[in-house]
Motif scaffolding. Structure first.
Motif, PDB file in Angstrom:
ATOM      1  N   PHE A  21       9.853  60.979 -12.069  1.00 17.61           N
ATOM      2  CA  PHE A  21      10.166  61.616 -13.423  1.00 17.61           C
ATOM      3  C   PHE A  21       9.965  62.779 -13.265  1.00 17.61           C
ATOM      4  O   PHE A  21       8.976  63.650 -12.766  1.00 17.61           O
ATOM      5  CB  PHE A  21       9.398  60.880 -14.504  1.00 17.61           C
ATOM      6  N   LYS A  22      10.995  63.751 -13.870  1.00 23.08           N
ATOM      7  CA  LYS A  22      10.960  65.183 -14.034  1.00 23.08           C
ATOM      8  C   LYS A  22      11.495  65.381 -15.169  1.00 23.08           C
ATOM      9  O   LYS A  22      12.615  65.205 -15.584  1.00 23.08           O
ATOM     10  CB  LYS A  22      11.847  65.841 -12.799  1.00 23.08           C
ATOM     11  N   THR A  28       2.411  56.557 -21.818  1.00 23.43           N
ATOM     12  CA  THR A  28       3.319  56.687 -20.892  1.00 23.43           C
ATOM     13  C   THR A  28       2.426  55.444 -19.856  1.00 23.43           C
ATOM     14  O   THR A  28       2.923  54.759 -19.060  1.00 23.43           O
ATOM     15  CB  THR A  28       3.347  58.053 -20.218  1.00 23.43           C
ATOM     16  N   ARG A  29       1.226  55.755 -20.008  1.00 28.04           N
ATOM     17  CA  ARG A  29       0.511  54.916 -18.925  1.00 28.04           C
ATOM     18  C   ARG A  29       0.508  53.246 -19.311  1.00 28.04           C
ATOM     19  O   ARG A  29       0.887  52.517 -18.479  1.00 28.04           O
ATOM     20  CB  ARG A  29      -1.025  55.229 -19.140  1.00 28.04           C
ATOM     21  N   LEU A  30       0.421  53.090 -20.489  1.00 21.79           N
ATOM     22  CA  LEU A  30       0.951  51.501 -20.827  1.00 21.79           C
ATOM     23  C   LEU A  30       2.302  51.187 -20.704  1.00 21.79           C
ATOM     24  O   LEU A  30       2.465  50.007 -20.484  1.00 21.79           O
ATOM     25  CB  LEU A  30       0.333  51.437 -22.422  1.00 21.79           C
ATOM     26  N   LYS A  55      13.877  51.684  -9.758  1.00 13.82           N
ATOM     27  CA  LYS A  55      13.049  52.909  -9.847  1.00 13.82           C
ATOM     28  C   LYS A  55      13.599  53.544 -11.128  1.00 13.82           C
ATOM     29  O   LYS A  55      12.769  54.043 -11.855  1.00 13.82           O
ATOM     30  CB  LYS A  55      13.402  53.850  -8.699  1.00 13.82           C
ATOM     31  N   ASP A  56      14.644  53.729 -11.692  1.00 19.44           N
ATOM     32  CA  ASP A  56      15.056  54.232 -12.803  1.00 19.44           C
ATOM     33  C   ASP A  56      14.599  53.618 -14.053  1.00 19.44           C
ATOM     34  O   ASP A  56      14.579  54.274 -15.141  1.00 19.44           O
ATOM     35  CB  ASP A  56      16.609  54.133 -12.868  1.00 19.44           C
ATOM     36  N   ARG A  57      14.196  52.422 -13.870  1.00 28.35           N
ATOM     37  CA  ARG A  57      13.280  51.827 -14.966  1.00 28.35           C
ATOM     38  C   ARG A  57      12.095  52.299 -15.215  1.00 28.35           C
ATOM     39  O   ARG A  57      11.613  52.482 -16.459  1.00 28.35           O
ATOM     40  CB  ARG A  57      13.066  50.349 -14.705  1.00 28.35           C
ATOM     41  N   LEU A  58      11.475  52.817 -14.395  1.00 32.36           N
ATOM     42  CA  LEU A  58      10.165  53.655 -14.568  1.00 32.36           C
ATOM     43  C   LEU A  58      10.548  55.179 -15.252  1.00 32.36           C
ATOM     44  O   LEU A  58       9.851  55.327 -16.188  1.00 32.36           O
ATOM     45  CB  LEU A  58       9.630  53.997 -13.167  1.00 32.36           C
ATOM     46  N   LEU A  94      10.946  58.097 -20.773  1.00 31.69           N
ATOM     47  CA  LEU A  94      11.620  58.731 -21.704  1.00 31.69           C
ATOM     48  C   LEU A  94      11.333  57.924 -23.111  1.00 31.69           C
ATOM     49  O   LEU A  94      11.531  58.678 -24.337  1.00 31.69           O
ATOM     50  CB  LEU A  94      13.074  58.902 -21.555  1.00 31.69           C
ATOM     51  N   ASP A  95      10.986  56.737 -23.132  1.00 28.08           N
ATOM     52  CA  ASP A  95      11.058  56.070 -24.331  1.00 28.08           C
ATOM     53  C   ASP A  95       9.414  56.280 -24.801  1.00 28.08           C
ATOM     54  O   ASP A  95       9.359  56.163 -26.235  1.00 28.08           O
ATOM     55  CB  ASP A  95      11.029  54.664 -24.123  1.00 28.08           C
TER      56      ASP A  95
END
Length: 284
Positions: A11-12, A145-147, A169-172, A177-178
């Motif tokens: 993530f960036k 974001t941790r949970l 990977k994009d799921r992460l 973003l959510d």
């Protein structure tokens, strides 16, 4: 499907790291006329007038109806003396925003840094600690974001092959973003010193350093790298809540007035957290 390899920066944020061209990183770019006409920055300080380089008395203050102290009033001072007085006043006013807690001393350190260090980046272990505590203590199922990462690991890990599929990977990135990136805009940050030192953040990178999977459990080590800008942009000072507070008026003039031009700087923070979970947790 191949396994995701680590370390992996997944993530960036849209805003980039080390952005010295941002508006809040400008300095010394506004004249006296612009400061007064465009931003209504006529009266700046109770102690000095930075435009005429003279000391003030209490009679000069907009809220004063009479004078109780004329000592030194009207005395001419050098530009360097004026800047020193303004920074001292800035430190004094900052205490309103840092009333208690382990982070309350940081704002004065950062004001010192702006005054003396000519725009070099700022790093402090206490800021790192504040970031880590924020991440760990955020237990909001919708925003943390941790949970959200924990749930994604539980869901998308290939438990039979004991790996995280590279194709997922994009799921992460999507779960980040959510959620809500760690920022110091909570109610307590108005008084503990973090709201005035950082508040919002400029850029965030999140990296999985390692992922260990065994016996239906996982242990992920995740690093958050965060940057903020200790500087004010023109949108900031045009907001009523900023423009009416002397703290921000002094700060803006010290940074943006072409006779001062003290450089803002980038604040660096890092935190590494462990995320633990298991394959059956999402079924509960």
């Amino acid at each position: 499907m191949p396994a995701l390899e680590f370390p992996c920066t997944f993530f960036k944020s849209r805003k980039r790291m080390d952005d010295y061209n941002a508006d809040d990183m400008r300095c010394g770019d506004l004249s006296e006329a612009e400061l007064k006409s465009q931003y209504q920055l006529n009266y700046i300080s109770d102690r000095v007038d930075p435009y005429t380089l003279t000391r003030r008395s209490s009679l000069d203050r907009p809220q004063s109806m009479f004078c109780c102290n004329l000592r030194g009033a009207g005395e001419k001072i050098t530009r360097q003396q004026c800047a020193i007085i303004l920074f001292d006043e800035l430190r004094s006013l900052s205490r309103t925003f840092s009333l208690y807690g382990p982070y309350s001393h940081l704002i004065e350190k950062m004001i010192d840094h702006m005054q003396n260090e000519k725009g070099t980046p700022f790093r402090n272990v206490v800021l790192d600690r504040a970031l880590k505590e924020h991440i760990i203590r955020d237990n909001s199922q919708e925003n943390s974001t941790r949970l959200l990462l924990k749930e994604a690991f539980n869901t998308y890990i290939n438990w039979e092959k004991k790996c995280y599929p590279a194709g997922e990977k994009d799921r992460l990135r999507k779960v980040i973003l959510d959620g809500k990136l760690p920022k110091f805009d909570r109610f307590q940050d108005n008084y503990n010193g973090m709201g005035i030192t950082v508040h919002d953040t400029w850029a965030t990178h999140i990296t999985i350093k390692s992922l260990y999977i065994d016996n239906g459990r996982f242990r992920a080590v995740v690093r958050y790298k965060v940057q903020d800008h200790f500087g004010l942009d023109t949108d900031d000072i045009l907001k009523t809540k900023f423009n009416q507070l002397q703290f921000f008026r002094i700060w803006f003039v010290l940074q943006r007035y072409n006779h001062f031009g003290f450089k803002p700087f980038i604040t660096n923070m890092e935190a590494t957290v462990e995320i633990l979970g298991g394959r059956d947790e999402n079924k509960k």
